[in-house]
Design an enzyme around this catalytic site. Structure first.
Site, PDB file in Angstrom:
ATOM      1  N   GLY A 132      -8.921  28.416  88.654  1.00  0.00           N
ATOM      2  CA  GLY A 132      -9.140  29.812  88.291  1.00  0.00           C
ATOM      3  C   GLY A 132      -8.189  30.748  88.999  1.00  0.00           C
ATOM      4  CE  LYS A 152      -7.972  28.777  97.396  1.00  0.00           C
ATOM      5  NZ  LYS A 152      -8.683  27.863  98.288  1.00  0.00           N
ATOM      6  CG  ASP A 164     -10.016  38.790  91.643  1.00  0.00           C
ATOM      7  OD1 ASP A 164     -10.078  37.577  91.921  1.00  0.00           O
ATOM      8  OD2 ASP A 164     -10.129  39.683  92.501  1.00  0.00           O
ATOM      9  N   GLY A 165      -8.815  35.861  89.889  1.00  0.00           N
ATOM     10  CA  GLY A 165      -7.658  34.990  90.124  1.00  0.00           C
ATOM     11  C   GLY A 165      -6.926  35.255  91.434  1.00  0.00           C
ATOM     12  NE  ARG A 222      -4.378  24.884  96.873  1.00  0.00           N
ATOM     13  CZ  ARG A 222      -5.673  24.795  96.672  1.00  0.00           C
ATOM     14  NH1 ARG A 222      -6.510  24.775  97.701  1.00  0.00           N
ATOM     15  NH2 ARG A 222      -6.171  24.719  95.448  1.00  0.00           N
ATOM     16  NE  ARG A 229      -8.433  20.515  92.157  1.00  0.00           N
ATOM     17  CZ  ARG A 229      -8.726  21.397  93.094  1.00  0.00           C
ATOM     18  NH1 ARG A 229      -9.961  21.569  93.482  1.00  0.00           N
ATOM     19  NH2 ARG A 229      -7.776  22.144  93.627  1.00  0.00           N
ATOM     20  CG  ASP A 299     -15.437  21.870  91.814  1.00  0.00           C
ATOM     21  OD1 ASP A 299     -16.578  21.449  92.037  1.00  0.00           O
ATOM     22  OD2 ASP A 299     -15.066  23.012  92.139  1.00  0.00           O
ATOM     23  CG  ASP A 309     -10.123  23.627  96.434  1.00  0.00           C
ATOM     24  OD1 ASP A 309      -8.886  23.639  96.497  1.00  0.00           O
ATOM     25  OD2 ASP A 309     -10.742  23.690  95.358  1.00  0.00           O
TER      26      ASP A 309
HETATM   27  P1  AMP Z   1     -14.068  26.801  95.019  1.00  0.00           P
HETATM   28  O1  AMP Z   1     -15.399  26.138  95.200  1.00  0.00           O
HETATM   29  O2  AMP Z   1     -13.815  27.982  95.883  1.00  0.00           O
HETATM   30  O3  AMP Z   1     -12.962  25.810  95.162  1.00  0.00           O
HETATM   31  O4  AMP Z   1     -14.008  27.408  93.532  1.00  0.00           O
HETATM   32  C1  AMP Z   1     -14.833  27.012  92.468  1.00  0.00           C
HETATM   33  C2  AMP Z   1     -14.243  27.464  91.173  1.00  0.00           C
HETATM   34  O5  AMP Z   1     -14.189  28.895  91.118  1.00  0.00           O
HETATM   35  C3  AMP Z   1     -12.847  26.979  90.890  1.00  0.00           C
HETATM   36  O6  AMP Z   1     -12.741  26.727  89.527  1.00  0.00           O
HETATM   37  C4  AMP Z   1     -11.996  28.153  91.299  1.00  0.00           C
HETATM   38  O7  AMP Z   1     -10.739  28.168  90.655  1.00  0.00           O
HETATM   39  C5  AMP Z   1     -12.858  29.315  90.849  1.00  0.00           C
HETATM   40  N1  AMP Z   1     -12.581  30.551  91.606  1.00  0.00           N
HETATM   41  C6  AMP Z   1     -12.933  30.842  92.881  1.00  0.00           C
HETATM   42  N2  AMP Z   1     -12.525  32.068  93.213  1.00  0.00           N
HETATM   43  C7  AMP Z   1     -11.895  32.590  92.137  1.00  0.00           C
HETATM   44  C8  AMP Z   1     -11.234  33.833  91.848  1.00  0.00           C
HETATM   45  N3  AMP Z   1     -11.161  34.810  92.742  1.00  0.00           N
HETATM   46  N4  AMP Z   1     -10.697  33.978  90.621  1.00  0.00           N
HETATM   47  C9  AMP Z   1     -10.774  33.007  89.703  1.00  0.00           C
HETATM   48  N5  AMP Z   1     -11.374  31.832  89.900  1.00  0.00           N
HETATM   49  C10 AMP Z   1     -11.926  31.613  91.103  1.00  0.00           C
HETATM   50 MG    MG Z   2     -12.344  24.387  94.416  1.00  0.00          MG
END
Ligand code: AMP
Ligand code: MG
Length: 539
Positions: A132, A152, A164-165, A222, A229, A299, A309
């Site tokens: 994301g 990232k 918001d990515g 990174r 995954r 994931d 992550d």
């Molecule tokens: P994480 O557990 O932090 O690795 O993230 C879980 C999911 O949420 C993954 O698919 C990430 O890409 C997505 N994600 C986390 N934060 C954001 C963000 N700010 N914008 C878009 N996707 C996010």
């Molecule tokens: Mg993740």
């Protein structure tokens, strides 16, 4: 096992032997000229697995795809704040290109994409997740083979869902510093090359309590052999897309596990056993240094057995196996320190389920779990042997370890300081361990002296100190240390980040000049401070 029905597939893959030769031929002197532009960019994932027909686009489901082409979003005012010279040297890069590392114009040869994957989050299948806010720039050759470079926090992708990515400075500093620290601790991990502050304010509700505020944005570059995954395979299995699953497995084995074959059950089992064993080693190393990942969703499990992550992770300060740093996990404490090995096994079981459609005899998958358990037990015994300076781990040492574990929990005892002081103990006397205890008036000295005497006689008064000093780090990135670095960086001062980055390159060295500041128990101010004892997934 068996939740997913399977069918036997025709085995029609042809191995492309010419590929490695092609790569070798393209390895020219230009690669080592020292800039990102001079690297040879490869795009094997995009070239060999099915992708999205659209480029970029809004959040959506992307069936049958392993990736979506997407361009990073350029930062309004990028500044290169942190740089890993060690990682850069491995890449043969001498200086960073702030614009590119800040999401700006891609370099010729890059074919950037976001990966599609799914995952079990906190034990429940969550469907499509995907990158994301991570965008892979491509793969490059380096000293250790071909690695993937990924930004990232560089903007939205089709997998951004409602978010918001972007990534905030605090979480980016935590990822940069911790992944580099883990590498130098000898814990398998993804690495960090750079941290660029974007100059863009980002709105976050840090503790999910309605207190929204602007924070500074950042992008970490990174590095890993790949960011594939467990969930990368699960997503295809979950939708019954056996064709894509098979293609991804073939690509993964051929590219990253060339010593394994994928054409039959035996090959797949051998490959899965390697993933299980690499994961077992990673978790045993987490246990050794007191690291708690905090979000072991499928994931967030690398097929290379790398820590990946970095989110609401934490380090044990007082030795409490029930501790989880992640406030989102506070009710069940699923991802607590002491449960990490079991969760790794649970996650491997989900990966195995995803492989059922590719197996002629899926029953064989059960053996992979046994291989995880056997391998973890071996590493775990070796870990205790090293931490306690034993020449070898014997079955009757289990009592010694069990008694130590319960004593460490009796009163608040700092894990890192305790084990480090143990390395230089000259006699079985708890007096020399005093500074590891938070309240010196409540130390159960008699019980400790009894345990120390049992240990001392087990090692004949001669613990293997060299092994102990390599198994018990003096410096780890305690949450409050990271927080001090973040507090300063948020005011524009990156010197604390830099000194921690340097300190943690030699975590087993005494570095006496840093003792007073960093070889310390958690200060009182950090006990209940957000970012130290409490972290959320907001990042
Ligand atoms: P994480 O557990 O932090 O690795 O993230 C879980 C999911 O949420 C993954 O698919 C990430 O890409 C997505 N994600 C986390 N934060 C954001 C963000 N700010 N914008 C878009 N996707 C996010
Ligand atoms: Mg993740």
């Amino acid at each position: 096992m068996g939740e997913i029905s399977f069918e036997t597939l025709p085995l029609c893959f042809e191995f492309d032997c010419a590929f490695d030769e092609q790569v070798q031929n393209r390895r020219t002197a230009a690669q080592y000229m020292g800039t990102l532009e001079s690297l040879v960019w490869l795009n094997r994932f995009v070239g060999e697995t099915p992708g999205d027909s659209e480029i970029g686009g809004s959040s959506r489901q992307v069936p049958h795809a392993c990736w979506s082409r997407v361009l990073p979003t350029p930062s309004p005012s990028p500044t290169l704040e942190l740089w890993s010279k060690d990682m850069a040297a491995r890449l043969g890069v001498q200086r960073g290109n702030t614009e590119v590392l800040g999401g700006g114009v891609p370099i010729k040869g890059m074919d950037s994409y976001a990966q599609r994957y799914g995952g079990h989050q906190f034990g429940t299948w969550a469907g499509q997740l995907g990158d994301g806010r991570a965008i892979t720039l491509g793969e490059v050759e380096c000293q250790d083979g071909v690695v993937e470079l990924q930004l990232k926090g560089a903007g939205k992708t089709p997998y951004s869902r409602f978010a918001d990515g972007k990534a905030v400075l605090r979480s980016s500093i935590r990822e940069f510093l911790c992944s580099e620290a883990m590498h130098h601790l000898g814990v398998p991990t993804t690495r960090a090359l750079s941290l660029v502050a974007t100059g863009e304010p980002i709105m976050r509700d840090m503790m999910y309590d309605g207190n929204r505020a602007y924070e500074q944005g950042a992008i970490v570059c990174r590095v890993a052999p790949s960011f594939i995954r467990f969930g990368s395979f699960q997503i295809h299995s979950s939708t019954g897309d056996v064709e894509t699953l098979k293609t991804l497995v073939e690509h993964t084995i051929r590219t990253h596990f060339p010593f394994h074959s994928h054409g039959n059950d035996a090959g797949l089992i051998a490959w899965l056993c390697q993933i299980a064993e690499d994961t077992a080693l990673m978790v045993a190393q987490w246990m050794r240094v007191g690291f708690v990942h905090g979000v072991m969703n499928t994931d967030n499990m690398s097929i290379h057995g790398l820590t990946i992550d970095y989110g609401p992770y934490g380090w044990l300060e007082d030795y409490n196996p029930g501790w989880t740093p992640n406030t989102t996990d506070s009710s069940t404490r699923r991802y607590r320190y002491g449960q990490q090995p079991q969760i790794a096994a649970w996650n491997i079981a989900r990966l195995l389920e995803a492989m059922v459609p590719l197996m002629a005899d899926a029953e064989q998958l059960h053996g992979v779990l046994s291989s995880f358990t056997t391998c973890f037990d071996q590493h775990h015994n070796q870990m205790w042997s090293d931490k306690l300076g034993l020449t070898e781990f014997r079955s009757d040492d289990e009592d010694l370890v069990r008694n130590l574990n319960s004593l460490l929990q009796e009163v608040e005892t700092d894990m890192t300081i305790f084990f480090r002081l143990l390395c230089s103990l000259q006699s079985p006397d708890a007096e020399a361990l005093t500074s590891a205890f938070y309240d010196e008036t409540t130390i159960p000295k008699q019980a400790w002296n009894e345990w120390l005497e049992a240990w001392w006689s087990r090692v004949d008064g001669q613990p293997v100190r060299e092994a102990m000093l390599q198994a018990n780090p003096k410096y780890v990135l305690r949450n409050w240390m990271a927080q001090l670095a973040i507090d300063a960086a948020e005011k524009g001062d990156f010197t604390v980040c830099e000194s921690l980055h340097e300190l943690l390159q030699n975590p087993y060295d005494e570095q006496p000049e840093h003792e007073e500041q960093w070889f310390q128990k958690r200060p009182e101010w950090a006990r209940h401070r957000v970012g130290c004892s409490m972290l959320s997934c907001s990042s």
